[in-house]
Scaffold this motif. Structure first.
Motif, PDB file in Angstrom:
ATOM      1  N   PHE A  34       0.842  -1.193   0.000  1.00 15.06           N
ATOM      2  CA  PHE A  34       0.000   0.000   0.000  1.00 15.06           C
ATOM      3  C   PHE A  34       0.880   1.247   0.000  1.00 15.06           C
ATOM      4  N   TYR A  36       0.298   5.124   1.579  1.00 12.56           N
ATOM      5  CA  TYR A  36      -0.529   6.057   2.341  1.00 12.56           C
ATOM      6  C   TYR A  36       0.101   7.442   2.240  1.00 12.56           C
ATOM      7  N   GLN A  38       0.214  11.396   4.120  1.00 14.88           N
ATOM      8  CA  GLN A  38      -0.094  12.179   5.322  1.00 14.88           C
ATOM      9  C   GLN A  38       0.196  13.638   5.031  1.00 14.88           C
ATOM     10  N   ASN A  41      -0.152  17.829   9.693  1.00 16.16           N
ATOM     11  CA  ASN A  41      -1.089  17.864  10.825  1.00 16.16           C
ATOM     12  C   ASN A  41      -2.401  17.149  10.531  1.00 16.16           C
ATOM     13  N   LYS A  42      -2.331  16.151   9.661  1.00 19.19           N
ATOM     14  CA  LYS A  42      -3.525  15.369   9.337  1.00 19.19           C
ATOM     15  C   LYS A  42      -3.250  13.896   9.559  1.00 19.19           C
ATOM     16  N   GLY A  43      -4.324  13.114   9.568  1.00 19.44           N
ATOM     17  CA  GLY A  43      -4.172  11.672   9.628  1.00 19.44           C
ATOM     18  C   GLY A  43      -3.741  11.113   8.282  1.00 19.44           C
ATOM     19  N   LEU A  44      -3.511   9.815   8.240  1.00 22.70           N
ATOM     20  CA  LEU A  44      -3.077   9.175   7.006  1.00 22.70           C
ATOM     21  C   LEU A  44      -4.276   8.753   6.170  1.00 22.70           C
ATOM     22  N   LEU A  46      -5.321   6.356   2.632  1.00 20.85           N
ATOM     23  CA  LEU A  46      -4.887   5.356   1.665  1.00 20.85           C
ATOM     24  C   LEU A  46      -4.893   5.945   0.257  1.00 20.85           C
ATOM     25  N   PHE A  90       3.984   7.168   2.734  1.00 25.68           N
ATOM     26  CA  PHE A  90       4.433   5.953   3.404  1.00 25.68           C
ATOM     27  C   PHE A  90       4.125   4.729   2.544  1.00 25.68           C
ATOM     28  N   PHE A 104       4.899  -0.047   8.383  1.00 25.42           N
ATOM     29  CA  PHE A 104       5.128   1.177   7.634  1.00 25.42           C
ATOM     30  C   PHE A 104       6.614   1.374   7.335  1.00 25.42           C
ATOM     31  N   ARG A 109       9.309  12.496   2.366  1.00 22.41           N
ATOM     32  CA  ARG A 109       8.681  13.823   2.337  1.00 22.41           C
ATOM     33  C   ARG A 109       8.802  14.378   0.923  1.00 22.41           C
TER      34      ARG A 109
END
Lengths: 114, 114
Positions: A34, A36, A38, A41-44, A46, A90, A104, A109
């Motif tokens: 997978f 993902y 991010q 300041n946010k969640g991950l 898919l 990720f 993970f 970045r």
């Protein structure tokens, strides 16, 4: 043991140029892989997943990834970067057996410059 | 409508204190998770519950105790906080126990231990 290695900790591209984020995996079995994303300041979220169907997988926001067993790679690409693509990405492998036990990578970045 | 919500978003506390982070999901999922993201963005699973039953329990100090009062909630209680507990804690959920790899993450709770 299953694991993923993201080959670049930082990637910088100009807006409108292609994106390549590299990931190699290690697995004794046919893996589920997978990507993902991010945002700051946010969640991950898919982006896309490979589960032994088509080797070229299309995801959201124009991203795609190709599973190459011979190279044990699952690189993420996008033909043309957008400023909004700037985020942490990720690469993830799911352990065999039951349940969603995800491993993970260290993350890449992505910076996008105007 | 927030799918996976965590509270608080930010938590600053002293060493030795006890604190809790709450998580709720309104997606109707059966499985919930806690992940820890360290300062280098490395994500590691801590716990997973399926229908209030603990199914994944990684090597986590027993100062960390998850509690799932029902399948929509998974709280994390941490006793005797240490400096090394400073991190961002992410709650996530997924549909049933199918190994799809698709987790829905909250926005994270940033814990700072002074």
């Amino acid at each position: 043991a299953q694991s993923v290695t993201q080959l670049d900790s930082h990637v910088s591209v100009s807006e409108g140029t292609p994106v390549l984020l590299r990931c190699n995996y290690s697995s004794s079995y046919s893996p589920s892989l997978f990507w993902y994303v991010q945002h700051p300041n946010k969640g991950l979220q898919l982006l896309l997943k490979y589960t032994s169907a088509a080797t070229l997988v299309k995801g959201i926001n124009g991203f795609e990834a190709e599973f190459k067993k011979s190279e044990t790679s699952f690189h993420l690409t996008k033909p043309s970067a957008h400023m909004s693509d700037a985020a942490e990405y990720f690469c993830v492998v799911s352990l065999t057996g039951g349940y969603n036990k995800l491993i993970f990578g260290a993350g890449t970045r992505l910076a996008v410059h105007p | 409508d927030t799918a996976v919500s965590q509270t608080p978003k930010y938590l600053v506390t002293q060493m030795g204190n006890d604190k809790s982070i709450k998580c709720e999901q309104n997606l109707g999922h059966d499985t919930m998770y806690w992940y820890k993201q360290d300062s280098k963005k490395f994500l590691k699973i801590m716990f997973s519950y399926n229908n209030k039953e603990l199914i994944i329990n990684e090597t986590v100090p027993n100062r960390f105790s998850p509690k799932s009062p029902d399948k929509a909630h998974l709280n994390l209680h941490i006793n005797s906080l240490e400096l090394g507990d400073s991190a961002v804690y992410f709650c996530a959920s997924s549909q049933g126990d199918r190994k799809t790899g698709e987790l829905f993450f909250g926005e994270g709770s940033r814990l700072t231990v002074l």
